[in-house]
Design an enzyme around this catalytic site. Structure first.
Site, mmCIF file in Angstrom:
data_model
loop_
_atom_site.group_PDB
_atom_site.id
_atom_site.type_symbol
_atom_site.label_atom_id
_atom_site.label_comp_id
_atom_site.label_asym_id
_atom_site.label_seq_id
_atom_site.Cartn_x
_atom_site.Cartn_y
_atom_site.Cartn_z
ATOM 1 N N CYS A 195 -41.963 0.407 -2.432
ATOM 2 C CA CYS A 195 -40.742 -0.321 -2.073
ATOM 3 C C CYS A 195 -40.902 -0.889 -0.657
ATOM 4 O O CYS A 195 -41.744 -1.743 -0.432
ATOM 5 C CB CYS A 195 -39.536 0.603 -2.234
ATOM 6 S SG CYS A 195 -37.956 -0.200 -1.976
ATOM 7 N N ASP A 201 -38.030 -4.788 -12.863
ATOM 8 C CA ASP A 201 -37.689 -4.904 -11.439
ATOM 9 C C ASP A 201 -37.530 -6.384 -11.064
ATOM 10 O O ASP A 201 -38.387 -6.978 -10.405
ATOM 11 C CB ASP A 201 -38.781 -4.242 -10.613
ATOM 12 C CG ASP A 201 -38.432 -4.128 -9.141
ATOM 13 O OD1 ASP A 201 -37.316 -4.517 -8.755
ATOM 14 O OD2 ASP A 201 -39.295 -3.650 -8.379
ATOM 15 N N HIS A 212 -37.915 -0.435 -11.094
ATOM 16 C CA HIS A 212 -38.240 -0.287 -9.680
ATOM 17 C C HIS A 212 -38.254 1.208 -9.367
ATOM 18 O O HIS A 212 -37.348 1.945 -9.732
ATOM 19 C CB HIS A 212 -37.186 -0.994 -8.823
ATOM 20 C CG HIS A 212 -37.479 -0.935 -7.363
ATOM 21 N ND1 HIS A 212 -38.276 -1.869 -6.732
ATOM 22 C CD2 HIS A 212 -37.083 -0.065 -6.402
ATOM 23 C CE1 HIS A 212 -38.355 -1.576 -5.445
ATOM 24 N NE2 HIS A 212 -37.649 -0.477 -5.224
#
Length: 296
Positions: A186, A234, A265
């Site tokens: 991330c 995502d 995600h």
């Protein structure tokens, strides 16, 4: 009305969590949205247990494992917050110099999941170093909500400088073979892309998990091979991929991109129900193979 199960939670709830986790909505709005699912048969306990992390689930390698040694090391960061600290994990079964991997956390500080990733790398024979961007504020506070707020309050440019300093610190460590890779998740995925672009010789291999690219004007500087790991569901991160791929091609960067089917995600994070065991294990096997090829 019968209560619905964790397995039935709709994708929109995970999208809400992703938006909340990345600052797109506050906690009050997030909880209000979850309440709309309570009205159609989900319990709030099921929803929050599915969406929020449980770090008791994330330990794959114990910190007591006799094949590794973990310490906290301080490094100088004159262009960042002055000093930084990171979790350094060394394999105890190997002598001499080692290939090195910088492990970069999400947007909430050095939580137990990311520390475990560093231990997994050490078990695989790497010198692994996981810095904590929250060191200047006292370090990861023990919960993600507070950690996210703390990281958001920091100066992003100084955080970036702290990670550059961390990379240089571990690359020149006495046990380093001089070849530095980076893996991040991330925010950490973004940082891998950034480190590859900001100083082209700093890392020699990068594995960004669901991370957005560095600014467009920096991408032409990238030289390190990249292994890009994306989850099919995502949409937020994936929307940046077509342009990034074109820029990597234009710059002649060797890269591989894997899009993991039906993965959300955060699919590698085994502390939440976003975790996708099959895809996470495949992505990790590919990560280790990529580092073995480029760092040893």
């Amino acid at each position: 009305m019968s209560k619905k199960l964790k397995e039935d939670i709709p994708q929109e709830a995970f999208d809400w969590y992703d938006e909340y986790a990345h600052g797109g909505m506050n906690r009050r709005t997030f909880m209000a949205k979850l309440s709309t699912l309570v009205a159609v048969g989900y319990s709030m306990t099921v929803l929050t247990s599915a969406l929020l992390p449980n770090y008791a689930l994330a330990e794959q390698v114990s910190f007591n494992d006799d094949e590794i040694k973990a310490t906290y090391e301080t490094f100088d960061s004159p262009n960042g917050y002055g000093k930084g600290v990171g979790y350094l994990v060394t394999p105890t079964q190997k002598t001499g110099v080692l290939p090195v991997v910088l492990v970069i956390h999400e947007n909430r500080g050095l939580n137990p999941y990311v520390k475990d990733v560093a231990r997994r790398l050490a078990k695989a024979g790497y010198l692994a170093f996981a810095p904590d961007a929250l060191f200047s504020l006292g370090g990861y506070p023990g919960n993600d909500d507070e950690g996210r707020a703390m990281q958001k309050a920091l100066d992003g440019s100084k955080i970036q400088q702290d990670f550059i300093a961390a990379a240089k610190f571990v690359k020149t460590h006495q046990r380093s073979n001089g070849k530095l890779g980076a893996v991040g998740f991330c925010f950490g995925g973004y940082m891998v892309n950034y480190l590859a672009a900001i100083e082209p010789e700093l890392i020699v291999a990068g594995v960004p998990f669901y991370g957005t690219p560095a600014k467009k004007e920096l991408r032409k500087n990238i030289k390190a091979p990249l292994l890009i790991q994306l989850g099919e569901l995502d949409e937020r991160v994936n929307s940046s991929w077509p342009e990034y791929e074109n820029d990597l091609k234009s710059a002649g960067v060797p890269y591989q991109m894997h899009m993991y089917k039906n993965a959300k995600h955060g699919f590698h994070n085994d502390s939440t129900s976003r975790y996708d065991k099959e895809n996470a294990e495949l992505a990790w096997d590919r990560t280790l193979a990529f580092f073995a090829e480029n760092l040893t």
